[in-house]
Design a protein around this motif. Structure first.
Motif, PDB file in Angstrom:
ATOM      1  N   LEU A 134       0.839  -1.207   0.000  1.00 30.50           N
ATOM      2  CA  LEU A 134       0.000   0.000   0.000  1.00 30.50           C
ATOM      3  C   LEU A 134       0.873   1.256   0.000  1.00 30.50           C
ATOM      4  O   LEU A 134       1.655   1.471   0.914  1.00 30.50           O
ATOM      5  CB  LEU A 134      -0.903   0.032   1.235  1.00 30.50           C
ATOM      6  CG  LEU A 134      -1.894  -1.118   1.405  1.00 30.50           C
ATOM      7  CD1 LEU A 134      -2.735  -0.910   2.650  1.00 30.50           C
ATOM      8  CD2 LEU A 134      -2.773  -1.265   0.183  1.00 30.50           C
ATOM      9  N   GLY A 135       0.730   2.049  -1.043  1.00 27.54           N
ATOM     10  CA  GLY A 135       1.498   3.298  -1.114  1.00 27.54           C
ATOM     11  C   GLY A 135       2.952   3.101  -1.498  1.00 27.54           C
ATOM     12  O   GLY A 135       3.733   4.043  -1.483  1.00 27.54           O
ATOM     13  N   ILE A 136       3.325   1.870  -1.818  1.00 24.95           N
ATOM     14  CA  ILE A 136       4.707   1.569  -2.195  1.00 24.95           C
ATOM     15  C   ILE A 136       4.716   1.290  -3.696  1.00 24.95           C
ATOM     16  O   ILE A 136       3.978   0.424  -4.173  1.00 24.95           O
ATOM     17  CB  ILE A 136       5.224   0.325  -1.428  1.00 24.95           C
ATOM     18  CG1 ILE A 136       5.100   0.516   0.095  1.00 24.95           C
ATOM     19  CG2 ILE A 136       6.654  -0.029  -1.844  1.00 24.95           C
ATOM     20  CD1 ILE A 136       5.943   1.607   0.679  1.00 24.95           C
ATOM     21  N   SER A 137       5.548   1.982  -4.451  1.00 28.11           N
ATOM     22  CA  SER A 137       5.583   1.778  -5.895  1.00 28.11           C
ATOM     23  C   SER A 137       6.050   0.360  -6.212  1.00 28.11           C
ATOM     24  O   SER A 137       7.115  -0.073  -5.778  1.00 28.11           O
ATOM     25  CB  SER A 137       6.540   2.792  -6.542  1.00 28.11           C
ATOM     26  OG  SER A 137       6.786   2.421  -7.881  1.00 28.11           O
ATOM     27  N   GLU A 138       5.210  -0.343  -6.973  1.00 29.80           N
ATOM     28  CA  GLU A 138       5.483  -1.740  -7.291  1.00 29.80           C
ATOM     29  C   GLU A 138       6.769  -1.878  -8.118  1.00 29.80           C
ATOM     30  O   GLU A 138       7.533  -2.810  -7.950  1.00 29.80           O
ATOM     31  CB  GLU A 138       4.296  -2.261  -8.111  1.00 29.80           C
ATOM     32  CG  GLU A 138       3.968  -3.691  -7.888  1.00 29.80           C
ATOM     33  CD  GLU A 138       2.717  -4.098  -8.669  1.00 29.80           C
ATOM     34  OE1 GLU A 138       2.046  -3.240  -9.294  1.00 29.80           O
ATOM     35  OE2 GLU A 138       2.430  -5.300  -8.654  1.00 29.80           O
TER      36      GLU A 138
END
Lengths: 392, 139
Positions: A134-138
């Motif tokens: 969540l909220g972390i760039s894949e």
């Protein structure tokens, strides 16, 4: 800026691990309390604004979007708008902004904002894994083992580097939170701790130790916003929204240009200007935590520490019950518990409760003005609101 | 909430980020820029975030920069990283002005401080055709 909106009622259920309490039951209870607290009837509510669910069921989130609360609480054919607003941890400040704009525009009277979520049944590893997405760039962040904890650790490390704040001072924030939690019947952690207790916990990721972080919990809270001109006819204790400033600064924390302070310095200045108030006018600071660094940088940005660094000011005990500047009097996510997007909603609720003189054992004597802060995602935005017993 | 174990996160290149990952596989760090307004773009994007042009290009970076901030993940990482031992997550400010998230690697990685000089290195993700740009302390 002329005051156009006020909070007229609040509700909240206890935060913690409640396996037998459904999200819907908690939401309905918090809404009912808020309506009764305001002295309104359900049919006075013209907009319902549920906050998004992070960990509870998708079914429940859809129920919120699809007006279940209007049916449960007798608001059918009086509510004109049932629509979700979701800004993660900033949802308290964000819903306040949207609700105030709705009543100020004349579109509706009386907006009911509610948050309910259920985290308690999540295992630690499930939660860690969820917050590594969540909220972390894949593509650009997750492959490096980055997660929500390292995101705030990066902010904390830079804040310490720029200000000279120590780990013991970060620990003092948690100590302050737990002392307030001890006075809060809705808090999950009610036992005070010491700086030594915090420092005994090994780093999860430097410079974060477990007790400067928060644990997931089930909870629900609600509040009602009315037009400023209606508010004194609704309740003897309206809480006017005098200033609301905010700025989005990043999606990926790696793209933040002011990692130590985010946009809190700019939004603090704007919020004071809107409110027509100065640092000495703020009697209670309901600052969003989730982690101990966040209230520190909000305290600095709001210039609430009499020229001292926030770290040394808090370590000296000035934010504790009975101190010069009571801070986050619910105990925040660290002591009350982390309900997802609900932490910020509960801080809006607590700001109003303090100014309504309804904060029980936590009541800050003669509090006239309160500041509230919020930040969502991986601290993607900086929000500050200023609330007051007095309209401008 | 799924009970499936979380898979090792591996970048999935897009049409616009493919040149970045192709270069990384050749152990080169390239930074996207806008051919219209010269903005340097990180993380790589579909359109220029300043002028919204789709006329974008790539320039070679010398991979030198400084540590803006860092954290040593000592325990309780996401499940794909459990058992890997401590690792350093950092934000690096490249000399060209852009910032990126990465790891600090190498023998002295755990001595890292804010402001330390670093240079790029490359680490392939085993079993994939992706190579991650990472950084080592210099000087």
């Amino acid at each position: 800026m002329k005051t156009t909106a006020a909070i007229v009622g609040t509700g909240e259920v206890p935060t913690g691990n409640y396996p037998n309490r459904t999200e819907a039951e908690a939401a309905v209870t918090a809404c009912r309390q808020a309506i009764l607290d305001a002295g309104l009837s359900p049919r006075d509510i013209e907009a319902v604004m549920p906050v998004g669910v992070v960990m509870g069921s998708r079914h429940f989130n859809t129920d919120l979007i699809f007006s279940r609360l209007c049916e449960e609480l007798g608001m059918l054919r009086s509510v004109k708008l049932n629509a979700q607003v979701m800004a993660g941890g900033a949802s308290g400040s964000a819903t306040l902004k949207v609700a105030c704009a709705l009543v100020a525009s004349g579109a509706v009277r009386n907006v009911l904002v509610v948050h309910s979520d259920k985290f308690g049944s999540t295992t630690m590893q499930q939660g860690i894994d969820l917050f590594a997405t969540l909220g972390i760039s894949e593509e650009w962040e997750a492959p490096y083992g980055h997660n929500a904890n390292t995101a705030v650790a990066l902010i904390t490390q830079r804040y310490m580097h720029e200000t000279g704040t120590t780990e013991e001072e970060l620990a003092a924030v948690a100590v302050s939170m737990r002392q307030w939690g001890a006075l809060n019947p809705n808090a999950m952690f009610r036992k005070p701790i010491t700086v030594e207790d915090v420092m005994r916990g090994d780093h999860v990721c430097t410079p974060l130790r477990p007790k400067t972080m928060s644990l997931w919990a089930d909870g629900a809270s609600a509040y009602i916003v009315a037009r400023a001109e209606d508010a004194p006819h609704i309740t003897p204790t309206p809480v006017y929204v005098r200033g609301m400033a905010s700025l989005v600064t990043h999606y990926s924390v790696s793209q933040e240009s002011n990692l130590a302070f985010l946009a809190f310095p700019e939004v603090a200045k704007e919020a004071y200007a809107q409110a027509g108030l100065a640092p000495r006018d703020i009697h209670v600071a309901e600052f969003y935590d989730a982690y101990s660094v966040m209230p520190l940088l909000a305290m600095d940005a709001m210039n609430l520490c009499e020229g001292e660094r926030a770290g040394s000011f808090i370590a000296a005990g000035h934010t504790l019950p009975g101190g010069k500047l009571p801070m986050t009097t619910t105990g925040g996510a660290i002591a009350q518990g982390h309900t997802g997007a609900g932490v910020g909603v509960s801080l809006v609720v607590e700001s109003a409760r303090q100014l309504m003189d309804k904060a029980g054992d936590r009541q800050v004597k003669d509090a006239v003005n309160a500041a509230e802060s919020g930040s969502g995602g991986t601290w993607m935005d900086s929000h500050i609101s200023i609330l007051s017993r007095e309209a401008r | 909430m799924s009970d499936q174990p979380m898979a090792r996160p591996v970048p999935k290149p897009t049409a616009w980020s493919q040149p970045y990952w192709d270069a990384a596989r050749e152990e080169r760090l390239v930074i996207q820029h806008c051919n219209q307004c010269a903005t340097r773009i990180m993380n790589p994007k579909q359109y220029c975030p300043r002028c919204l042009s789709d006329d974008l290009g790539w320039s070679e970076s010398d991979g030198r920069g400084t540590v803006y901030s860092f954290s040593i993940q000592k325990r309780s990482p996401a499940s794909p990283f459990v058992g890997k031992g401590p690792y350093v997550v950092a934000i690096v400010r490249l000399d060209s002005g852009v910032q990126m998230l990465s790891n600090i690697v190498g023998e002295r990685a755990f001595d890292v401080h804010c402001g330390d000089a670093v240079k790029v290195a490359f680490e392939p993700i085993p079993g994939t055709d992706i190579t991650l740009p990472v950084f080592e302390l210099v000087g």
